[in-house]
Design a protein around this motif. Structure first.
Motif, short mmCIF file in Angstrom:
data_model
loop_
_atom_site.label_atom_id
_atom_site.label_comp_id
_atom_site.label_asym_id
_atom_site.label_seq_id
_atom_site.Cartn_x
_atom_site.Cartn_y
_atom_site.Cartn_z
N VAL A 120 21.62 -37.90 -17.82
CA VAL A 120 20.42 -37.64 -17.05
C VAL A 120 20.13 -38.90 -16.24
O VAL A 120 20.28 -40.01 -16.75
N LEU A 121 19.75 -38.72 -14.98
CA LEU A 121 19.41 -39.87 -14.15
C LEU A 121 18.36 -40.73 -14.86
O LEU A 121 17.44 -40.20 -15.50
N PRO A 122 18.48 -42.05 -14.77
CA PRO A 122 17.54 -42.93 -15.48
C PRO A 122 16.07 -42.60 -15.20
O PRO A 122 15.25 -42.61 -16.12
N GLU A 123 15.74 -42.28 -13.97
CA GLU A 123 14.34 -42.00 -13.64
C GLU A 123 13.85 -40.67 -14.21
O GLU A 123 12.64 -40.40 -14.22
N ALA A 124 14.76 -39.83 -14.70
CA ALA A 124 14.38 -38.53 -15.26
C ALA A 124 14.54 -38.49 -16.78
O ALA A 124 14.28 -37.45 -17.40
N GLN A 125 14.96 -39.59 -17.39
CA GLN A 125 15.16 -39.62 -18.83
C GLN A 125 13.83 -39.57 -19.57
O GLN A 125 12.79 -39.96 -19.04
N GLY A 126 13.89 -39.06 -20.80
CA GLY A 126 12.69 -38.97 -21.62
C GLY A 126 11.85 -37.74 -21.36
O GLY A 126 10.75 -37.61 -21.88
N LYS A 127 12.37 -36.81 -20.57
CA LYS A 127 11.63 -35.59 -20.23
C LYS A 127 12.24 -34.34 -20.86
O LYS A 127 11.88 -33.23 -20.50
N GLY A 128 13.21 -34.53 -21.76
CA GLY A 128 13.81 -33.40 -22.45
C GLY A 128 14.93 -32.70 -21.69
O GLY A 128 15.39 -31.64 -22.10
N ILE A 129 15.39 -33.29 -20.60
CA ILE A 129 16.44 -32.64 -19.81
C ILE A 129 17.75 -32.56 -20.57
O ILE A 129 18.42 -31.52 -20.58
N GLY A 130 18.13 -33.64 -21.25
CA GLY A 130 19.36 -33.62 -22.06
C GLY A 130 19.30 -32.55 -23.14
O GLY A 130 20.25 -31.81 -23.35
N SER A 131 18.16 -32.45 -23.81
CA SER A 131 17.98 -31.42 -24.84
C SER A 131 18.09 -30.02 -24.24
O SER A 131 18.71 -29.13 -24.83
N GLN A 132 17.49 -29.82 -23.07
CA GLN A 132 17.55 -28.51 -22.43
C GLN A 132 18.98 -28.13 -22.06
O GLN A 132 19.40 -26.98 -22.22
N LEU A 133 19.75 -29.10 -21.56
CA LEU A 133 21.15 -28.83 -21.23
C LEU A 133 21.94 -28.46 -22.49
O LEU A 133 22.71 -27.50 -22.49
N LEU A 134 21.74 -29.21 -23.57
CA LEU A 134 22.42 -28.90 -24.83
C LEU A 134 22.00 -27.54 -25.36
O LEU A 134 22.85 -26.74 -25.79
N GLN A 135 20.73 -27.24 -25.34
CA GLN A 135 20.25 -25.95 -25.84
C GLN A 135 20.79 -24.79 -25.00
O GLN A 135 21.11 -23.73 -25.53
N HIS A 136 20.92 -25.02 -23.70
CA HIS A 136 21.49 -24.00 -22.82
C HIS A 136 22.93 -23.68 -23.25
O HIS A 136 23.32 -22.51 -23.37
N VAL A 137 23.70 -24.71 -23.50
CA VAL A 137 25.10 -24.53 -23.93
C VAL A 137 25.15 -23.88 -25.31
O VAL A 137 25.95 -22.97 -25.56
N MET A 138 24.28 -24.33 -26.20
CA MET A 138 24.26 -23.76 -27.55
C MET A 138 23.90 -22.28 -27.51
O MET A 138 24.48 -21.47 -28.24
N THR A 139 22.99 -21.90 -26.65
CA THR A 139 22.62 -20.49 -26.49
C THR A 139 23.81 -19.68 -25.99
O THR A 139 24.05 -18.56 -26.44
N THR A 140 24.56 -20.27 -25.07
CA THR A 140 25.75 -19.59 -24.53
C THR A 140 26.73 -19.25 -25.64
O THR A 140 27.31 -18.17 -25.65
N TYR A 141 26.92 -20.16 -26.60
CA TYR A 141 27.93 -19.97 -27.65
C TYR A 141 27.34 -19.46 -28.97
O TYR A 141 28.08 -19.21 -29.91
N ARG A 142 26.04 -19.27 -29.02
CA ARG A 142 25.38 -18.87 -30.28
C ARG A 142 25.96 -17.60 -30.90
O ARG A 142 26.17 -17.53 -32.11
N ASN A 143 26.27 -16.61 -30.12
CA ASN A 143 26.76 -15.34 -30.66
C ASN A 143 28.27 -15.20 -30.57
O ASN A 143 28.80 -14.11 -30.75
N GLN A 144 28.95 -16.28 -30.29
CA GLN A 144 30.41 -16.24 -30.19
C GLN A 144 30.98 -16.98 -31.39
O GLN A 144 31.30 -18.16 -31.31
#
Length: 191
Positions: A120-144
């Motif tokens: 995540v760009l330094p100026e955007a860190q600490g806003k949960g963006i990394g977590s959202q990206l990980l959760q998006h990927v986890m949701t994609t593979y959750r039922n596989q």
């Protein structure tokens, strides 16, 4: 508007600095002796191709108001040998050894999806963006059920290690890569 979407070739200019950041500037510092324009150009080439581990086809981006603030790059480990070959063959002469890794560094298991880079760009860190990206990927593979996610996290990055553990990743092994210690972590769907 905030969105997570698949990357495109047109995103290469925005993604290259994020991959460099995730790799702790290894490409620019070690391979291109600090020549940032040349290093970022190389990364843009990798992103723009279909046959490298950093291809746009393996990347999701977090975008807000038409600006890419973060990315996650992941691919099937079963493809790593061919993907790495293409990446290495496009390195400057004499630099091929930088990416020579012990065979057990990436012991690909069937169904393993490896998260290579997340930044995540330094100026955007600490806003949960990394977590959202990980959760998006986890949701994609959750039922596989036949897939699982894996990643390496540096031992000297306790903040990231804590984030991954909070999302359900578990430590499976320890690895040494380019004289740095890492935790090898995995996440498997429990549903």
């Amino acid at each position: 508007m905030k969105t997570i979407r698949k990357a495109s070739v047109a995103d290469a200019f925005a993604i290259a600095p994020l991959i460099d950041l995730a790799m702790e500037h290894m490409i620019v510092a070690y391979i291109f002796a600090g020549d940032r324009p040349q290093g970022l150009s190389y990364l843009r080439q990798l992103i723009s191709r279909l046959d490298t581990p950093y291809s746009y086809r393996f990347i999701n981006v977090f975008e807000e108001d038409h600006k890419i603030l973060g990315h996650i790059c992941l691919y099937p480990m079963e493809e790593i040998t061919g993907l790495r070959h293409t990446m290495v063959e496009n390195l400057p002469a004499g630099m091929e050894s930088v990416f020579e890794l012990p065979a057990d560094t990436y012991p690909a298991a069937p169904g393993e999806i490896y998260i290579d880079t997340l930044a995540v760009l330094p100026e955007a860190q600490g806003k949960g963006i990394g977590s959202q990206l990980l959760q998006h990927v986890m949701t994609t593979y959750r039922n596989q059920k036949h897939y699982f996610l894996s990643l390496l996290v540096a031992k000297d990055n306790p903040k990231a290690h804590k984030l991954y553990r909070s999302l359900g990743f578990v430590d499976v092994a320890e690895r040494n890569l380019m004289d740095k210690e890492f935790y090898y972590m995995q996440w498997k769907s429990t549903t």
